[in-house]
Design a protein around this motif. Structure first.
Motif, PDB file in Angstrom:
ATOM      1  N   ARG A 140      62.112  17.507 -26.296  1.00 29.96           N
ATOM      2  CA  ARG A 140      61.001  18.671 -25.883  1.00 29.96           C
ATOM      3  C   ARG A 140      60.839  19.980 -26.947  1.00 29.96           C
ATOM      4  N   PRO A 141      59.740  19.427 -27.376  1.00 33.38           N
ATOM      5  CA  PRO A 141      59.475  20.149 -28.680  1.00 33.38           C
ATOM      6  C   PRO A 141      58.847  22.199 -28.369  1.00 33.38           C
ATOM      7  N   VAL A 142      59.954  23.298 -28.718  1.00 37.09           N
ATOM      8  CA  VAL A 142      59.959  24.476 -28.257  1.00 37.09           C
ATOM      9  C   VAL A 142      59.225  25.003 -29.451  1.00 37.09           C
ATOM     10  N   ILE A 143      58.563  26.476 -29.406  1.00 41.25           N
ATOM     11  CA  ILE A 143      59.007  27.025 -30.269  1.00 41.25           C
ATOM     12  C   ILE A 143      59.766  27.235 -31.881  1.00 41.25           C
ATOM     13  N   PRO A 144      59.689  27.919 -32.253  1.00 38.72           N
ATOM     14  CA  PRO A 144      60.729  27.758 -33.364  1.00 38.72           C
ATOM     15  C   PRO A 144      60.986  29.625 -33.594  1.00 38.72           C
ATOM     16  N   LYS A 145      62.496  29.317 -33.353  1.00 36.85           N
ATOM     17  CA  LYS A 145      62.937  30.688 -33.655  1.00 36.85           C
ATOM     18  C   LYS A 145      62.940  31.421 -35.570  1.00 36.85           C
ATOM     19  N   ARG A 146      63.149  32.258 -35.481  1.00 26.85           N
ATOM     20  CA  ARG A 146      62.580  33.022 -36.448  1.00 26.85           C
ATOM     21  C   ARG A 146      63.949  32.757 -36.971  1.00 26.85           C
ATOM     22  N   GLY A 147      63.999  32.852 -38.341  1.00 27.41           N
ATOM     23  CA  GLY A 147      65.459  33.064 -39.058  1.00 27.41           C
ATOM     24  C   GLY A 147      65.136  33.821 -41.029  1.00 27.41           C
ATOM     25  N   GLU A 148      66.145  33.354 -41.715  1.00 30.42           N
ATOM     26  CA  GLU A 148      66.738  33.805 -42.971  1.00 30.42           C
ATOM     27  C   GLU A 148      65.465  33.639 -43.227  1.00 30.42           C
ATOM     28  N   LYS A 149      64.198  34.533 -44.139  1.00 24.16           N
ATOM     29  CA  LYS A 149      63.682  33.225 -45.234  1.00 24.16           C
ATOM     30  C   LYS A 149      64.253  33.231 -46.799  1.00 24.16           C
ATOM     31  N   ASP A 150      63.380  32.195 -47.245  1.00 26.14           N
ATOM     32  CA  ASP A 150      64.185  30.872 -47.785  1.00 26.14           C
ATOM     33  C   ASP A 150      62.817  31.611 -48.772  1.00 26.14           C
ATOM     34  N   PHE A 151      63.963  32.128 -50.468  1.00 28.84           N
ATOM     35  CA  PHE A 151      63.201  32.224 -50.739  1.00 28.84           C
ATOM     36  C   PHE A 151      62.524  31.137 -52.530  1.00 28.84           C
ATOM     37  N   GLU A 152      61.414  31.045 -52.983  1.00 33.48           N
ATOM     38  CA  GLU A 152      61.354  29.853 -53.842  1.00 33.48           C
ATOM     39  C   GLU A 152      62.465  30.773 -55.539  1.00 33.48           C
ATOM     40  N   PRO A 153      62.801  29.829 -55.714  1.00 34.04           N
ATOM     41  CA  PRO A 153      63.671  29.659 -56.860  1.00 34.04           C
ATOM     42  C   PRO A 153      63.459  29.811 -58.045  1.00 34.04           C
ATOM     43  N   LYS A 154      63.957  31.015 -59.031  1.00 33.54           N
ATOM     44  CA  LYS A 154      62.705  31.578 -60.158  1.00 33.54           C
ATOM     45  C   LYS A 154      62.326  30.419 -61.263  1.00 33.54           C
ATOM     46  N   PRO A 155      61.476  31.019 -62.129  1.00 33.21           N
ATOM     47  CA  PRO A 155      61.490  29.118 -62.916  1.00 33.21           C
ATOM     48  C   PRO A 155      62.612  28.830 -64.378  1.00 33.21           C
ATOM     49  N   GLY A 156      63.807  30.326 -64.148  1.00 33.05           N
ATOM     50  CA  GLY A 156      64.125  29.754 -65.083  1.00 33.05           C
ATOM     51  C   GLY A 156      65.390  29.002 -64.194  1.00 33.05           C
ATOM     52  N   GLY A 157      65.456  28.728 -62.849  1.00 36.68           N
ATOM     53  CA  GLY A 157      66.859  27.957 -62.655  1.00 36.68           C
ATOM     54  C   GLY A 157      67.114  28.944 -61.281  1.00 36.68           C
ATOM     55  N   GLY A 158      67.565  28.265 -60.269  1.00 35.03           N
ATOM     56  CA  GLY A 158      67.802  28.840 -59.383  1.00 35.03           C
ATOM     57  C   GLY A 158      69.685  28.376 -59.456  1.00 35.03           C
ATOM     58  N   SER A 159      70.134  29.211 -57.761  1.00 36.63           N
ATOM     59  CA  SER A 159      71.856  28.185 -57.881  1.00 36.63           C
ATOM     60  C   SER A 159      71.500  27.043 -57.551  1.00 36.63           C
ATOM     61  N   GLY A 160      71.965  26.062 -57.280  1.00 40.18           N
ATOM     62  CA  GLY A 160      72.441  25.217 -56.403  1.00 40.18           C
ATOM     63  C   GLY A 160      72.378  25.133 -54.454  1.00 40.18           C
ATOM     64  N   LEU A 161      73.032  25.936 -53.870  1.00 47.49           N
ATOM     65  CA  LEU A 161      73.140  26.300 -52.859  1.00 47.49           C
ATOM     66  C   LEU A 161      71.390  26.473 -52.326  1.00 47.49           C
ATOM     67  N   GLN A 162      70.946  27.823 -53.466  1.00 50.66           N
ATOM     68  CA  GLN A 162      69.745  27.506 -53.218  1.00 50.66           C
ATOM     69  C   GLN A 162      68.096  26.569 -53.148  1.00 50.66           C
ATOM     70  N   ILE A 163      69.333  25.771 -54.361  1.00 49.76           N
ATOM     71  CA  ILE A 163      67.793  24.386 -54.182  1.00 49.76           C
ATOM     72  C   ILE A 163      68.279  23.093 -52.896  1.00 49.76           C
ATOM     73  N   HIS A 164      68.814  23.072 -52.595  1.00 52.47           N
ATOM     74  CA  HIS A 164      69.826  23.110 -51.803  1.00 52.47           C
ATOM     75  C   HIS A 164      69.050  22.638 -49.876  1.00 52.47           C
ATOM     76  N   VAL A 165      68.916  24.936 -50.050  1.00 56.95           N
ATOM     77  CA  VAL A 165      68.409  25.286 -48.171  1.00 56.95           C
ATOM     78  C   VAL A 165      66.877  24.831 -48.638  1.00 56.95           C
ATOM     79  N   LEU A 166      66.527  25.389 -49.959  1.00 55.76           N
ATOM     80  CA  LEU A 166      65.448  24.546 -50.150  1.00 55.76           C
ATOM     81  C   LEU A 166      64.098  23.850 -49.172  1.00 55.76           C
ATOM     82  N   ASP A 167      64.989  22.911 -50.189  1.00 58.66           N
ATOM     83  CA  ASP A 167      65.202  21.278 -49.894  1.00 58.66           C
ATOM     84  C   ASP A 167      65.229  21.067 -48.481  1.00 58.66           C
ATOM     85  N   SER A 168      65.852  21.239 -47.913  1.00 59.93           N
ATOM     86  CA  SER A 168      66.291  20.958 -46.320  1.00 59.93           C
ATOM     87  C   SER A 168      65.330  21.564 -45.703  1.00 59.93           C
ATOM     88  N   ALA A 169      64.607  22.783 -45.490  1.00 57.84           N
ATOM     89  CA  ALA A 169      63.715  23.570 -45.039  1.00 57.84           C
ATOM     90  C   ALA A 169      62.386  23.064 -44.752  1.00 57.84           C
TER      91      ALA A 169
END
Length: 420
Positions: free
Chosen positions: A37-66
């Motif tokens: 049953r869909p519910v209103i999602p809770k607010r979590g940590e804000k995912d920031f877009e990585p810099k053009p120079g490149g971000g860490s692999g964990l950050q890219i993975h978190v952004l892609d999953s979100a």
């Protein structure tokens, strides 16, 4: 070295404080997939877009999953209950939607009855009243999933549970067909849906048809033509004799400018606490003007005057009731002996109204003299509160690319409240 404290469980108050502190964060879309049953999602940590120079692999993975979780949640099929869905047919030639099956509580404050010619089994036409919706009411119900709408095209759907002549309409088609009909703009639709979601009852000020219900007329009043100006402690009679006319000398041109002005009252607004009846709406609590911030400038003094000329005068705000403090118990023995009644345990009651004793003639012939109300302390309204509230009130809804803001304009008169 300090001992490490064990983790404590969060109380409901702490949970509310934590959720309120995360209001600025983004939505956690990962909580939606897998839930029956869909519910209103809770607010979590804000995912920031990585810099053009490149971000860490964990950050890219978190952004892609979100991002994937958000797209999966938006792609899910929206389901509604068939027990609360109404059916209607859109007639483009008259700009109305005929409700053939009404379910739910929405129609207690939406829609109106209109007589229309209907053909019976023998092919004879007769006048029959039916429930119809305006374009903004239809779009609101279709968008929230409470109405199935068909377009009248002469086709009979025999397989449906209810015989409806027409083709089903999607939400996109409803927007495309009904926007622009009966002076409905996108800004007016956005204001209508926003107020309806807040629980207000919204109706049009000018009825589009004679069958549309209208509120009773405003109480009779003497509308003034000009706006009075004055400063200092000048007499009221001088200020009332010298008025500044705000109208254009050319009456025809002024009326043309008034009719072409974008500042026209479009909606009547009723509070959720107001007793509202669809067939006999009461006097509105507010009247709203809807404009587009990108194309409409600030209202001129003439446009505000034209709006105030059709509005009623509101009574001044009631004065604030100030309850007198009960007398405190004296601490000195001499004072306590001098005032023994102050230490009474009875609650303090304010002074009652002054009652005049009837004369001998009034007691002898009581039927000749009508009973008079006892004269008490008359609390007059505060002049500054009355000037702040104003005699007349208009609300202007400004829509800026979907962002809605409400501004209140009031008209007051300083000569009615002498300060000096």
């Amino acid at each position: 070295m300090d001992d490490e404290q064990p983790p404590t469980q969060l109380t409901p108050d702490d949970d509310d404080a934590q959720s309120s502190g995360d209001e600025d964060g983004g939505l956690d879309w990962s909580n939606l997939p897998g839930i029956a049953r869909p519910v209103i999602p809770k607010r979590g940590e804000k995912d920031f877009e990585p810099k053009p120079g490149g971000g860490s692999g964990l950050q890219i993975h978190v952004l892609d999953s979100a991002r994937s979780a958000m797209f999966d949640a938006l792609r899910t099929t929206r389901t509604i209950s068939s027990k609360t869905v109404s059916h209607a047919v859109w007639y483009p030639n008259i700009g109305r939607t005929h409700v053939t099956l009404a379910k739910g509580i929405h129609f207690s404050s939406m829609g109106h009855s209109a007589p229309r010619p209907v053909a019976d089994e023998n092919g004879l036409e007769k006048i029959q009243k039916r429930l119809e919706l305006l374009p903004e009411e239809t779009i609101y119900l279709v968008e929230r999933g409470s109405l199935f709408c068909w377009k009248d095209s002469g086709m009979d759907l025999t397989k449906a549970q209810i015989k409806i002549s027409g083709a089903p309409m999607t939400v996109q088609q409803v927007y495309a067909e009904m926007l622009g009909v009966e002076d409905l703009t996108l800004e007016r639709l956005q204001v209508y849906t926003y107020l309806k979601r807040l629980g207000y009852s919204v109706m049009r000020t000018n009825p589009p048809t004679p069958y549309h219900p209208t509120p009773p007329p405003w109480p009779s009043q003497n509308l003034q033509v000009g706006t009075e100006v004055g400063t200092g402690n000048l007499s009221h009679s001088f200020l009332r004799r010298h008025k500044v006319a705000l109208y254009h000398p050319d009456t025809t041109k002024r009326l043309q400018m008034k009719n072409n002005s974008p500042y026209q009252i479009f909606y009547n607004l009723y509070k959720p606490s107001t007793s509202f009846k669809r067939s006999a709406p009461p006097v509105p609590d507010f009247q709203i003007v809807v404009i587009n911030a990108r194309t409409t400038p600030m209202p001129t003094l003439q446009e505000l005057t034209d709006l105030f000329d059709v509005l009623p005068e509101l009574p001044p705000p009631l004065p604030r009731i100030r309850r007198p403090l009960p007398p405190s118990t004296p601490t000195s023995p001499s004072v306590a002996a001098a005032a023994p009644n102050l230490s009474s345990s009875k609650p303090y009651s304010p002074p009652s109204a002054v009652q005049t004793r009837p004369s001998f003639i009034q007691r002898l012939f009581p039927w000749v003299f009508p009973p008079t109300q006892p004269t008490g302390f008359i609390r007059r309204p505060h002049p500054f509160m009355a000037l702040k509230a104003g005699k007349k009130l208009i609300v202007i809804a400004v829509v800026d690319a979907g962002s809605i803001s409400f501004f209140r304009f009031g008209q007051g008169e300083f000569t009615e409240w002498p300060v000096v």
